[in-house]
Design a protein around this motif. Sequence first.
Motif, PDB file in Angstrom:
ATOM      1  N   THR A   1     -43.224 -88.975 -34.865  1.00 58.15           N
ATOM      2  CA  THR A   1     -43.098 -89.656 -33.573  1.00 58.15           C
ATOM      3  C   THR A   1     -44.420 -90.332 -33.243  1.00 58.15           C
ATOM      4  O   THR A   1     -45.481 -89.961 -33.759  1.00 58.15           O
ATOM      5  N   LEU A   2     -44.327 -91.313 -32.372  1.00 60.39           N
ATOM      6  CA  LEU A   2     -45.478 -92.082 -31.937  1.00 60.39           C
ATOM      7  C   LEU A   2     -45.407 -92.185 -30.416  1.00 60.39           C
ATOM      8  O   LEU A   2     -44.341 -92.466 -29.869  1.00 60.39           O
ATOM      9  N   THR A   3     -46.507 -91.951 -29.744  1.00 60.44           N
ATOM     10  CA  THR A   3     -46.528 -92.040 -28.282  1.00 60.44           C
ATOM     11  C   THR A   3     -47.301 -93.281 -27.866  1.00 60.44           C
ATOM     12  O   THR A   3     -48.467 -93.455 -28.256  1.00 60.44           O
ATOM     13  N   LEU A   4     -46.643 -94.142 -27.087  1.00 58.80           N
ATOM     14  CA  LEU A   4     -47.262 -95.380 -26.610  1.00 58.80           C
ATOM     15  C   LEU A   4     -46.965 -95.558 -25.128  1.00 58.80           C
ATOM     16  O   LEU A   4     -45.878 -95.194 -24.662  1.00 58.80           O
ATOM     17  N   PRO A   5     -47.903 -96.140 -24.373  1.00 62.13           N
ATOM     18  CA  PRO A   5     -47.550 -96.576 -23.020  1.00 62.13           C
ATOM     19  C   PRO A   5     -46.444 -97.626 -23.107  1.00 62.13           C
ATOM     20  O   PRO A   5     -46.610 -98.657 -23.767  1.00 62.13           O
ATOM     21  N   THR A   6     -45.319 -97.359 -22.467  1.00 62.73           N
ATOM     22  CA  THR A   6     -44.113 -98.159 -22.682  1.00 62.73           C
ATOM     23  C   THR A   6     -43.466 -98.546 -21.368  1.00 62.73           C
ATOM     24  O   THR A   6     -43.320 -97.715 -20.467  1.00 62.73           O
TER      25      THR A   6
ATOM     26  N   PRO B   1     -46.349 -93.200 -20.782  1.00 57.82           N
ATOM     27  CA  PRO B   1     -46.265 -92.721 -22.173  1.00 57.82           C
ATOM     28  C   PRO B   1     -44.828 -92.369 -22.552  1.00 57.82           C
ATOM     29  O   PRO B   1     -44.113 -91.707 -21.797  1.00 57.82           O
ATOM     30  N   ALA B   2     -44.410 -92.851 -23.713  1.00 58.05           N
ATOM     31  CA  ALA B   2     -43.061 -92.580 -24.222  1.00 58.05           C
ATOM     32  C   ALA B   2     -43.164 -92.213 -25.691  1.00 58.05           C
ATOM     33  O   ALA B   2     -44.011 -92.734 -26.424  1.00 58.05           O
ATOM     34  N   THR B   3     -42.296 -91.333 -26.112  1.00 58.00           N
ATOM     35  CA  THR B   3     -42.267 -90.897 -27.507  1.00 58.00           C
ATOM     36  C   THR B   3     -41.260 -91.736 -28.279  1.00 58.00           C
ATOM     37  O   THR B   3     -40.092 -91.827 -27.908  1.00 58.00           O
ATOM     38  N   LEU B   4     -41.726 -92.357 -29.352  1.00 58.58           N
ATOM     39  CA  LEU B   4     -40.895 -93.233 -30.171  1.00 58.58           C
ATOM     40  C   LEU B   4     -40.716 -92.616 -31.548  1.00 58.58           C
ATOM     41  O   LEU B   4     -41.673 -92.099 -32.145  1.00 58.58           O
ATOM     42  N   ASP B   5     -39.498 -92.696 -32.074  1.00 62.87           N
ATOM     43  CA  ASP B   5     -39.258 -92.249 -33.443  1.00 62.87           C
ATOM     44  C   ASP B   5     -39.946 -93.200 -34.417  1.00 62.87           C
ATOM     45  O   ASP B   5     -39.935 -94.420 -34.239  1.00 62.87           O
TER      46      ASP B   5
ATOM     47  N   ARG C   1     -45.667 -99.151 -17.038  1.00 62.92           N
ATOM     48  CA  ARG C   1     -45.693 -98.453 -18.320  1.00 62.92           C
ATOM     49  C   ARG C   1     -46.074 -96.988 -18.139  1.00 62.92           C
ATOM     50  O   ARG C   1     -46.929 -96.651 -17.315  1.00 62.92           O
TER      51      ARG C   1
END
Length: 739
Positions: free
Chosen positions: A9-14, A74-78, A72
């Motif tokens: 997973t990758l966490t980005l401000p989304t 933080p969100a967890t992305l696959d 935005r």
Amino acid sequence: MATSVRRTTLTLPTAPVGPDNPLPALRPLDEVHRVDDRVRATLPSDMARQVAHAPLRSVLPVRLRDGYGRDRAPATLDAIVLENDRLRATVLPGLGGRVHSLIHKATGDSADTELLYRNPVLQPADFALNGAWFSGGIEWNIGATGHTTLSCAPLHAARVPAPDAADGGAMVRLWEWERLRDLPFQVDLWLPADSAFLYVGVRIRNPHHLPAPVYWWSNIAVPEDEHTRVLAPADDAWHFGYARSLSRVPVPEWDGADRTYPLRGAYPADYFYEVPDGARRWIASLDAGGSGLVQTSTDLLRGRKLFVWGAGPGGRRWQQWLTEPGTGGYAEIQAGLARTQLEHIPLEAGEEFAWLEAYGPLTADPAAVHGTDWATARRETETRLEAALPRAAVDAAYAAWRRYADAEPAEQLATGSGWGALEAERGGFQLPGTPFDPGTLGEEQEPWRRLLRTGALPDWEPGPSQADPGASLVAPVWRDLLEAAPSTAGAEYHLGVAQWHAGDRAQAERSWERSLRCAETPWALRCLAVADTASGHPARAADRLLRAVQLLLASGTVPPPEADPVLEADPVLEAAGAGQGPGVGAGTGQGAEAAGAPTAVSLAAPPVAAAADPVALEAAEAALGREAIVALLAADRADDARAVLDALRPAIRARGRFRLLRAQVLLAQGDAFAARAVFDEGFEVCDLREGDEALSDTWYAIVERLVTGTDEPLTEEARARARTEHPLPGRYEFRMRPT
């Protein structure tokens, strides 16, 4: 180390993409990359033919994605990571299969190097064909001219055997059904052991009985500074500017500047390189030290392109808009099937296009790369590429990959949409290597699956259909099924959408009229309003949209406790509409929300979601409300437009798009001071379209009226004075062409 493939997973401000727009995209595509007949007549015959080949009428059956904002969190992305001793690639299967990062791993005392422009945030903006898109990484653009409708959509992903499978090698396969052209495609990524290049095998198949138009451009965002130089094997390029001109120019020097340095131009522009027949296909972006990223491919992928934002205020503002403060800029280097992105290439029935790309690090002599002799700079770059990855090795890798292109997935890593499964069932298609599992079929596809199996499209249910009419399908086979289906409000509505897409506007209008006779809905009314606008009847279009908004607000409103138990209509819109002329039921227009003055119309209570999904209902209210306000302004009914705007829920009125509409309404009502106050207060139009100049146009219309007064004619002298005394604030500067 052996190549590994793993999920993470990758966490980005989304900023979330948000809900889709429920209104079908009936209007012509506003893609900026198009030229008129006059320009097309100056092009080489093969290019002119492909520029004119099968342009899109709209993005149907795909829905518009304009529900995002700019807040935005933080969100967890696959993510999927491919890694060997030399490279680490991170792929986002839920976002169009974007290669988010490509890191050249350190050796000795050196540090890891990011080869791509890696955006530290995920901020949607209105650049894709259907809206939401984000910058950075490597994207796979398929369908039609522009950024793919899959930019923010999930793709299927799986682990499959790689050509070096005997040594434990594995590929990541991405695949989906591209809906604009109804074509399945796949993207296979793998890292051979000890290779410094990421290999990408691409295949587009046409399983149908007729030829299909094809578009493909791999788009690579690369870091940019004043020393960045982009090199390709060409002495000429086709320059496209946002004034919609396409002309052949020399490379590298043109119009007084070396255009291979992205920051040596003022405005955004495309340079499509004229790569000679027989030359190796490649493009590189190298920094002051001669290092950077190179992309090469087998010969089928013939086109190469540089896109620059330019050093002017509009391009810089867009770069800031797409990321967070303090982030460096980027340019785009691209590779495509045609010479330019204005072209589409026919793919014969039952055939396929397939090719191999390679991405990796390159270092060349900086003195040669940045020297004044273009031929020497090119030769040095290509010589270093040949040493790092011989052309023959790319051809051999392609041949090896072809034997694995049909390999069945060994492990599912991510799941895309159910549209491919629906089309595979309808057509009975056998597509080895890219299975479209019936288990992926969902709520969106279910009505169409029932139509396919029973010959009847389920009619709208009272609750959900109040906020969303459902996605339409427009291909000829689906249109035929709809024509034979029992007549219901929903079936006639969807049939009309398919007929409109096919160019049969008269039949489409008849179908929507039949839908209204079955049940009066906002959806059929809105479609008929689009038809009215197209046929030159703006007043009738405005009336229909006014009624559509009234129906929608009534369907989603719960009356207050003291009110009657049944809400018959919104009083604001009853006053504004009722088939009466302009000005009915609205105030004098003196003042604005920003100025604190109310309208003369008493507002109904803000609508509260009832049976319908509240998120979908808000999306529908915003979409219909926006179209109604624009239509009413076009019909010179500014007071009625104000009434509609005031009737929308506060959360919608607070959006930047509706703040802009507020300013336009106030200006149309003659209150330029209040319109200016809206701009002075500040707002952001989250879904501002690439190339859209509505902000600057509205600003200058306001300040021109402030300079001349309400009743004075506008002269060129007054226009110039307004621009001098009231320059466009930098926050609203998004213009992409000379003014």
